[in-house]
Motif scaffolding. Structure first.
Motif, PDB file in Angstrom:
ATOM      1  N   ARG A   9       3.178   6.561   4.445  1.00 32.35           N
ATOM      2  CA  ARG A   9       3.671   5.058   4.748  1.00 32.35           C
ATOM      3  C   ARG A   9       1.855   3.835   3.724  1.00 32.35           C
ATOM      4  O   ARG A   9       2.814   2.854   3.160  1.00 32.35           O
ATOM      5  CB  ARG A   9       3.779   4.569   5.937  1.00 32.35           C
ATOM      6  N   ALA A  13       2.303   1.710   0.884  1.00 29.15           N
ATOM      7  CA  ALA A  13       2.083   0.541   0.832  1.00 29.15           C
ATOM      8  C   ALA A  13       0.992  -0.063  -0.366  1.00 29.15           C
ATOM      9  O   ALA A  13       1.248  -0.894  -1.184  1.00 29.15           O
ATOM     10  CB  ALA A  13       1.545   0.040   2.161  1.00 29.15           C
ATOM     11  N   ILE A  16       2.925  -0.147  -3.527  1.00 30.97           N
ATOM     12  CA  ILE A  16       3.875  -1.193  -3.857  1.00 30.97           C
ATOM     13  C   ILE A  16       2.073  -2.246  -4.251  1.00 30.97           C
ATOM     14  O   ILE A  16       2.602  -3.108  -4.979  1.00 30.97           O
ATOM     15  CB  ILE A  16       4.276  -1.607  -3.088  1.00 30.97           C
ATOM     16  N   GLU A  36       6.941  -3.016   9.023  1.00 30.73           N
ATOM     17  CA  GLU A  36       6.942  -2.225   7.975  1.00 30.73           C
ATOM     18  C   GLU A  36       7.279  -2.673   6.109  1.00 30.73           C
ATOM     19  O   GLU A  36       5.500  -3.603   5.505  1.00 30.73           O
ATOM     20  CB  GLU A  36       6.979  -1.072   7.661  1.00 30.73           C
ATOM     21  N   VAL A  37       7.872  -3.401   6.377  1.00 26.83           N
ATOM     22  CA  VAL A  37       8.451  -5.181   4.828  1.00 26.83           C
ATOM     23  C   VAL A  37       7.343  -5.666   5.383  1.00 26.83           C
ATOM     24  O   VAL A  37       6.730  -6.824   4.547  1.00 26.83           O
ATOM     25  CB  VAL A  37       9.717  -4.584   4.636  1.00 26.83           C
ATOM     26  N   ILE A  40       3.867  -6.034   3.816  1.00 33.23           N
ATOM     27  CA  ILE A  40       3.269  -5.746   2.331  1.00 33.23           C
ATOM     28  C   ILE A  40       3.419  -6.755   2.111  1.00 33.23           C
ATOM     29  O   ILE A  40       2.931  -7.183   0.618  1.00 33.23           O
ATOM     30  CB  ILE A  40       3.997  -4.970   2.040  1.00 33.23           C
ATOM     31  N   THR A 272      13.129  -1.214   2.814  1.00 33.24           N
ATOM     32  CA  THR A 272      12.325  -0.725   3.439  1.00 33.24           C
ATOM     33  C   THR A 272      11.385  -0.637   2.630  1.00 33.24           C
ATOM     34  O   THR A 272      11.970  -1.079   1.042  1.00 33.24           O
ATOM     35  CB  THR A 272      13.271   0.996   3.038  1.00 33.24           C
ATOM     36  N   LEU A 273      10.588  -0.012   2.605  1.00 34.23           N
ATOM     37  CA  LEU A 273       9.568   0.044   1.503  1.00 34.23           C
ATOM     38  C   LEU A 273       9.455   0.763   0.027  1.00 34.23           C
ATOM     39  O   LEU A 273       8.571   0.256  -1.369  1.00 34.23           O
ATOM     40  CB  LEU A 273       8.086   0.825   2.604  1.00 34.23           C
TER      41      LEU A 273
END
Ligand code: SF4
Length: 308
Positions: A9, A13, A16, A36-37, A40, A272-273
């Motif tokens: 994860r 990140a 991204i 988690e979104v 970031i 989602t990521l």
């Protein structure tokens, strides 16, 4: 020698973050997004805060982590930017409860009525409205209008909440949020019994009988502010469960109990990521608003922002 294993994860990140720089992008996320979104994102907020922020973005690209009507609003307010939504199927069932043809028909039945559209509407419906509102400013917007008769779209619960705070006639639309409707009186009563010292805060998209049991009725942005400023140590929270992430992060010394884990919005959770990374890699999915509705819809949102 032991091998250093990076959490996948974290790796995602970081990827991204690199892509964001390459694309000159900013990430805006709603308070209901996966934790988690939210983590970031460059900015996390409620609909009103995100609308305001969208007008200030100078980056080339806005990746909007939320549902389609929010991404549309960002595009309307900042048409020069490329707006991407990581999953084009992230819709809002409440929006779909007010199709534009039905709205036009109802307006024709109510000549001279003033139309207030909650931002949870399509751009085509916003174009039919005199002004927009969010849950944070709905009462203020309605009371700012000179008109006495208001057609309020599409959330009947928010409309009912507004009716309690105005002497204007509010004509309701039969729309609602299926996620907030899952929060029941029984859930609230059970949690109050389990945590008698806790304060109950709920969103105005909840049903009237749930609202009657609350100590405070607040938008998600207002909930976050209230939680920071309040002395309450234990809080029962009645809205989409995504808000708990930020409430806990910002107030580690306080305890938050979601009223129901069933109040999860499946559309918000579509982002989602992985999808955020794909959106930046492939520059998809671009959000556009048809020219024939864009100007009128933008005017309704800008009028709202002028009132506050
Ligand atoms: S929480 Fe309710 S109003 Fe918000 S996007 Fe989901 S279904 Fe729509």
């Amino acid at each position: 020698m032991s091998e250093v294993v990076t959490d996948p994860r974290t790796e995602l990140a970081e990827r991204i973050a690199r892509l964001k720089q390459q694309r000159k992008a900013v990430i805006l996320a709603h308070n209901y997004q996966l934790g988690e979104v939210q983590d970031i994102a460059d900015f996390v907020g409620d609909s009103l805060e995100l609308s305001r922020r969208a007008t200030q973005v100078e980056a080339d690209v806005i990746v909007f982590c939320g549902v389609m009507f929010m991404a549309e609003t960002a595009k309307l307010l900042n048409p020069q930017r490329t707006v991407l939504i990581p999953d084009p199927l992230a819709g809002c069932p409440m929006c779909e409860m007010a199709p534009v043809e039905a709205v036009r028909k109802r307006k024709a039945e109510l000549p001279g009525v003033t139309v207030v559209a909650y931002v949870n509407t399509t751009a085509a419906v916003k174009a039919e409205a005199d002004i927009c509102c969010t849950s944070a400013n709905a009462v203020k917007i309605v009371n700012s209008l000179p008109d006495k008769r208001i057609l309020f779209l599409p959330d009947k619960h928010l409309g009912h909440w507004v009716q309690r705070h105005t002497d204007k006639e509010i004509i309701l639309w039969d729309g609602y949020c299926p996620t907030h409707q899952k929060i029941t009186v029984r859930d609230v009563q059970r949690l109050k019994e389990e945590h008698p010292k806790a304060t109950v805060i709920v969103h105005p998209e909840c049903t009237a009988d749930v609202i009657d049991l609350a100590d405070e009725v607040l938008s998600t942005g207002q909930m976050l502010r209230w939680a920071r400023e309040s002395d309450a140590r234990e809080v029962i929270v009645g809205t989409e469960v995504g808000i708990i992430h930020r409430l806990k992060q910002e107030n580690p010394d306080k305890t938050f109990y979601p009223i129901s884990f069933l109040s999860t919005c499946p559309n918000m959770k579509r982002i989602t990521l992985e999808k955020v990374a794909w959106a930046l890699e492939d520059m998809q999915y671009e959000v556009t608003v048809p020219a024939e509705v864009a100007d009128k819809a933008r005017r309704a949102i800008e009028k709202m922002l002028e009132v506050g």
